[in-house]
Design a protein around this motif. Structure first.
Motif, short mmCIF file in Angstrom:
data_model
loop_
_atom_site.label_atom_id
_atom_site.label_comp_id
_atom_site.label_asym_id
_atom_site.label_seq_id
_atom_site.Cartn_x
_atom_site.Cartn_y
_atom_site.Cartn_z
N GLU A 207 0.81 -1.22 0.00
CA GLU A 207 0.00 0.00 0.00
C GLU A 207 0.85 1.28 0.00
OE1 GLU A 207 -0.74 -0.30 4.82
OE2 GLU A 207 -2.35 -0.82 3.42
N SER A 208 2.11 1.16 0.45
CA SER A 208 2.95 2.36 0.48
C SER A 208 3.69 2.60 -0.83
CB SER A 208 3.96 2.27 1.63
OG SER A 208 4.88 1.22 1.39
N ALA A 209 3.50 1.70 -1.81
CA ALA A 209 4.05 1.96 -3.14
C ALA A 209 3.09 2.91 -3.85
CB ALA A 209 4.19 0.66 -3.91
N PRO A 210 3.60 4.03 -4.34
CA PRO A 210 2.70 5.00 -4.99
C PRO A 210 2.06 4.40 -6.25
CG PRO A 210 5.00 5.64 -5.28
CD PRO A 210 5.00 4.50 -4.32
N ILE A 211 0.80 4.69 -6.45
CA ILE A 211 0.12 4.20 -7.65
C ILE A 211 0.52 5.07 -8.82
CG2 ILE A 211 -2.13 3.93 -8.76
CD1 ILE A 211 -3.24 3.18 -5.98
N GLY A 212 0.98 4.43 -9.89
CA GLY A 212 1.42 5.20 -11.05
C GLY A 212 1.66 4.29 -12.24
N ALA A 213 1.73 4.88 -13.41
CA ALA A 213 1.78 4.09 -14.64
C ALA A 213 3.21 3.67 -15.01
CB ALA A 213 1.17 4.88 -15.79
N GLU B 77 7.83 7.80 -14.71
CA GLU B 77 7.55 9.22 -14.48
C GLU B 77 6.91 9.45 -13.11
OE1 GLU B 77 8.34 11.67 -16.70
OE2 GLU B 77 9.33 10.00 -17.77
N GLU B 78 6.24 8.44 -12.62
CA GLU B 78 5.48 8.63 -11.39
C GLU B 78 6.12 8.02 -10.15
OE1 GLU B 78 1.06 8.75 -11.96
OE2 GLU B 78 1.55 7.84 -13.89
N ASN B 79 7.41 7.65 -10.29
CA ASN B 79 8.14 7.23 -9.11
C ASN B 79 8.30 8.43 -8.18
OD1 ASN B 79 8.43 4.65 -10.11
ND2 ASN B 79 10.37 5.13 -11.15
N GLU B 80 8.39 8.11 -6.89
CA GLU B 80 8.35 9.18 -5.90
C GLU B 80 9.74 9.37 -5.31
OE1 GLU B 80 4.74 9.02 -3.21
OE2 GLU B 80 6.36 8.61 -1.79
N GLU B 81 10.26 10.60 -5.40
CA GLU B 81 11.57 10.84 -4.81
C GLU B 81 11.43 10.93 -3.29
OE1 GLU B 81 14.42 13.55 -6.75
OE2 GLU B 81 14.47 14.56 -4.81
N LEU C 117 14.41 6.63 -4.82
CA LEU C 117 13.05 6.67 -5.36
C LEU C 117 12.22 5.53 -4.79
CD1 LEU C 117 13.76 7.18 -9.19
CD2 LEU C 117 13.33 8.95 -7.46
N ASN C 118 10.98 5.86 -4.45
CA ASN C 118 10.02 4.82 -4.10
C ASN C 118 9.29 4.48 -5.39
OD1 ASN C 118 8.14 3.15 -2.95
ND2 ASN C 118 7.12 4.74 -1.74
N MET C 119 9.50 3.25 -5.88
CA MET C 119 9.00 2.90 -7.21
C MET C 119 7.47 2.78 -7.21
SD MET C 119 11.87 2.86 -8.60
CE MET C 119 11.87 2.07 -10.19
N CYS C 120 6.87 3.37 -8.23
CA CYS C 120 5.42 3.34 -8.32
C CYS C 120 4.95 1.98 -8.84
CB CYS C 120 4.90 4.45 -9.23
SG CYS C 120 5.15 4.16 -10.99
#
Length: 426
Positions: free
Chosen positions: A110-116, A119-123, A320-323
């Motif tokens: 659940e702590s992995a950011p939702i993204g395609a 580009e949407e990985n979280e720093e 980066l926290n991978m999406c």
RNA sequence: GGAGAAGUACCCAAGUGGCUGAAGGGGCGCCCCUGCUAAGGGUGUAGGUCGUGUGAGCGGCGCGAGGGUUCAAAUCCCUCCUUCUCCGCCA
């Protein structure tokens, strides 16, 4: 591999979570039918087997009493024929179901950011200062060539493209980095050193998730059905395949240096120059086996161990926290650590730290017991690069380069470099 | 690479077609005796997984792995894997 019971009982939720991944999950829909079919066949065949077992006892009894059993033997011939038929049917369904389960990716945490996509990985954080050069900075392949450290041309002659020969101080630097990292993780971070085989069998590649889906990414020894390891993660994680470890042994933390081999199928034309993307490269790998409740603490721990290497080398990086779209097949959560590469004017991946939760443990059947008589549970596995050596060399050459084309050796490496402070032509 | 031997439960080990749906030890659990790091006696316990049931339970599979023969396989046949011994080669 996901728990088949989870799919059976919570199918909609599993599908929802997997839909955030950048993976084809269309096969998922066949699960319900196959699972039901499997259980139907099992019930029918087991009832027949039970009957056969009972009657076999009767036949045995009759034989001992010298009675004629030919009539029920004839009946049992029919039962056995049917059993054989159903067993074959079951084998096929099992095979298909198992393959299906092996090709379903892990559930994102659940702590992995939702993204395609990337580009949407979280720093998450940044460390160090990006160097500003007063002169025209060179790429590491030019520096390495001029300093007599890297020879790509001869490697291409000896083997082919995407190989390199390290020479002189280049070879020395590569070896210094391996030793420096191994010593750090063993002495300061509490790891046990492993020297694994560089070839593994098909079961091992399946256990960690490289197979069956990504066979084209690996180099294969056809005669033996062995694979060159793409990372030490494979042999080290599979050391405990089909084992039940006792709880006192957890956590187990291994560090392994190995060469790594990747076919790089599908990345033709990318990073064709330099050390970034080679068919063979060196890497120091960290692998943890932990209790499920501890695995997210250990993910932070692994990342901090990898970061420590970069900090001691004083190389700027970000985490980066991978999406969900960029997690890869096996990870529930993944941090990529990226080091600054001046010639790319960008951060480039130098370590990847993943929590697989029970995904690999279920595939590789690695369990632990909380109590001696207790039930065996799947443990959690994690790993992270600590670090990729070739990319570290690239980062050092580029970040530590001087105007005259020489390269300062990071202080912590000097004891491993015969006390030298600088690599230069002069 | 050649020749031979072996693989049974946590460990050792009996067992050549049906009362072994795995004897006997060791270990481990509990109890007794003794008493201070020894020894002895009694007794209990056998893994894992799948199916089914709310559950106690019931049932299937399991003797290195996979096939085969048979009404029935630890036991017979075939293939493979691993370990050990000897020979050859070799960093």
């Amino acid at each position: 591999m996901l728990d088949a019971k989870l799919l059976r009982n919570d199918f909609a939720e599993v599908k929802r979570k997997l839909s955030h991944r950048n993976e084809d999950i269309s096969a998922l829909d066949r699960f319900g039918d196959l699972d039901q079919k499997r259980r139907d066949v099992i019930q029918e065949v087991e009832e027949l087997k039970s009957q056969r077992n009972k009657v076999s006892q009767e036949i045995s009894q009759m034989k001992r009493e010298k009675k004629d059993a030919s009539e029920i033997i004839e009946q049992m011939q029919k039962v056995s024929a049917r059993v054989k038929q159903l067993d074959e049917e079951l084998r096929l369904v099992d095979e298909e179901l198992h393959y299906l389960l092996l090709t379903i990716p892990n559930l994102p945490h659940e702590s992995a950011p939702i993204g395609a996509d990337e580009e949407e990985n979280e720093e998450v954080r940044k460390w160090g200062e990006i160097p500003k050069f007063e002169f025209e900075a060179q790429a590491h392949w030019d520096l390495g060539k001029d300093l007599g450290m890297l020879d790509f041309e001869r490697a291409a002659k000896v083997t082919g493209s995407r190989f390199v020969i390290y020479k002189g101080m280049g070879a020395r630097l590569e070896r210094a980095l391996i030793n420096f990292m191994m010593d750090l993780h063993e002495d300061e971070h509490g790891y046990t050193e492993i020297m694994p085989p560089y070839m593994v069998n098909r079961e091992s590649m399946t256990g960690t998730g490289q197979l069956p889906k990504f066979e084209e990414d690996a180099f294969k020894i056809r005669e033996e059905d062995y694979f060159l390891i793409p990372t030490a993660e494979v042999p080290v994680t599979n050391m405990h395949r089909d084992e039940i470890v006792s709880i006192e042994e957890l956590p187990m933390q291994y560090v392994a240096y190995s060469a790594c081999f990747r076919s790089e199928a599908g990345s033709a034309g990318r990073d064709t120059r330099g050390l970034i993307r080679q068919h063979q490269f060196n890497k120091v790998e960290l692998v943890h086996f932990v209790k499920p409740e501890d695995s997210y603490d250990h993910l932070e721990k692994i990342a901090s161990h990898a970061e420590k290497v970069l900090q001691l080398l004083n190389l700027p990086y970000r985490v980066l926290n991978m999406c969900t779209g960029d997690l890869g097949f096996t990870a529930a959560k993944k941090y990529d650590i990226e080091v600054w590469i001046p010639s790319n004017d960008a951060y480039r991946e130098i370590s990847s730290c993943s929590n697989f939760e029970s995904f690999q443990a279920r595939r590789a059947n690695i369990r632990f017991k909380r109590e001696k008589k207790g039930k065996a549970e799947f443990l959690h596995t994690l790993n992270g690069s600590g670090l990729a050596i070739g990319r570290t060399v690239a980062a050092i050459l580029e970040n530590y380069q001087q105007e005259d084309g020489s390269v300062i050796i990071p202080e912590v490496l000097r004891p491993y470099m015969g006390g030298k402070e600088k690599i230069s032509n002069l």
